[in-house]
Design an enzyme around this catalytic site. Structure first.
Site, PDB file in Angstrom:
ATOM      1  N   ASP A  74      -0.743   4.597  -0.081  1.00  0.00           N
ATOM      2  CA  ASP A  74       0.696   4.289   0.763  1.00  0.00           C
ATOM      3  C   ASP A  74       1.898   5.092   0.496  1.00  0.00           C
ATOM      4  O   ASP A  74       1.614   5.473  -0.935  1.00  0.00           O
ATOM      5  CB  ASP A  74       0.801   2.672   0.664  1.00  0.00           C
ATOM      6  N   HIS A 125       2.603   4.684   8.248  1.00  0.00           N
ATOM      7  CA  HIS A 125       3.270   3.676   7.275  1.00  0.00           C
ATOM      8  C   HIS A 125       4.743   3.598   7.803  1.00  0.00           C
ATOM      9  O   HIS A 125       5.591   3.384   6.713  1.00  0.00           O
ATOM     10  CB  HIS A 125       2.951   3.964   5.928  1.00  0.00           C
ATOM     11  N   HIS A 129      10.077   2.829   6.035  1.00  0.00           N
ATOM     12  CA  HIS A 129       9.384   1.722   5.181  1.00  0.00           C
ATOM     13  C   HIS A 129      10.141   0.082   5.493  1.00  0.00           C
ATOM     14  O   HIS A 129      10.458  -0.425   4.647  1.00  0.00           O
ATOM     15  CB  HIS A 129       9.366   2.018   3.913  1.00  0.00           C
ATOM     16  N   HIS A 219      -0.592   3.369  -4.499  1.00  0.00           N
ATOM     17  CA  HIS A 219       0.401   4.327  -4.052  1.00  0.00           C
ATOM     18  C   HIS A 219       0.402   5.606  -4.904  1.00  0.00           C
ATOM     19  O   HIS A 219       0.575   5.502  -6.062  1.00  0.00           O
ATOM     20  CB  HIS A 219       1.745   3.686  -4.186  1.00  0.00           C
TER      21      HIS A 219
END
Length: 263
Positions: A74, A125, A129, A219
């Protein structure tokens, strides 16, 4: 210069991701029914393995009989992503990348192109965010569609998968993702790599949580994460796992827009 860039990215990303520290998979996607990989496969018995949206197709893998697990990343791409791509290429593993738009896709277009060209699944994604469950439908649509269009401009394809920031979703998110042709994907194993640079600890956390039909969340923007990946891959292979992308994990089922997938 690269160290300063990496530090800046970590600082920005931490501001948006740190609240996830208290988040558990049990809370993620609360209020919505979810579909497991096994259920997705069962709904489409007899179909052939589908191509993903990453720019390439892979050999069929029958995860009903093979011990499969999906590696996902991510909030990239970032300065560490080329090293990660080198590792995945060496290990012959295809991963699923849930990319952020602002300061990531728009800052590292060559990395997005490379990941797609090397057969990884390119997913969404959001643009900045933000927690989608706190936004209005038009705002949700903007967060997702801006990244859709940015990825399409670089790879020629719009993503078919998305991961809501912090795993937070609701009926508005479901409706907008269905409209945009996106399926929602959560996870079963997380290293909480935003709160440590200890690669050995990141590796241990993932190995402790790994299970069949699992979806690993990492990540690639954090310093300790990419160095942990070779050990994770090697140990899970010793345990008999086959690494797949998320679409491969669901095959012969095809991800359905709006549907929430969670192991």
């Amino acid at each position: 210069m690269l160290k300063n860039t990496a530090r800046s990215i970590r600082t920005r990303a931490t501001a948006g991701l740190v609240t996830a520290a208290a988040l558990t998979v049990a809370l993620a996607g609360c209020g919505q029914d979810s579909t497991s990989p096994e259920e997705a496969r069962g709904q489409a018995v007899g179909k052939t393995t589908a191509k993903g949206s990453g720019g390439g197709s892979h050999s069929p893998v029958d995860c009903a009989t093979v011990k499969c697990i999906a590696l996902t990343f991510d909030a990239g791409p970032g300065p560490h992503t080329p090293q990660l791509l080198d590792i995945l290429k060496e290990k012959k593993v295809h991963a699923t990348f849930f990319l952020l738009g602002k300061r990531h896709v728009d800052t590292y277009p060559e990395i997005v192109r490379r990941a797609a060209a090397e057969g990884h699944e390119i997913a969404n994604h959001t643009w900045t965010h933000q927690r989608l469950d706190q936004l209005k439908p038009d705002e949700i649509r903007s967060e997702l569609d801006r990244t859709q269009q940015a990825v399409k401009a670089l790879t020629g394809r719009e993503p078919t998968l998305m991961r809501p920031p912090q795993g937070r979703t609701n009926n508005d998110v479901k409706a907008v993702t269905e409209e945009l042709g996106l399926s929602q994907v959560l996870w079963s194993a997380t290293a909480k790599d935003y709160d440590t640079t200890d690669s050995a600890l990141i590796q241990k956390r993932i190995l402790d949580q790994a299970g069949r039909d699992g979806i690993i969340l990492l990540h690639d923007i954090y310093d300790g994460t990419v160095p942990a990946v070779p050990g994770i891959i090697d140990e899970l292979r010793k345990r008999g796992y086959t690494f797949v992308t998320v679409p491969q994990l669901l095959a012969p089922g095809t991800p359905r827009p709006g549907t929430l997938y969670r192991p």
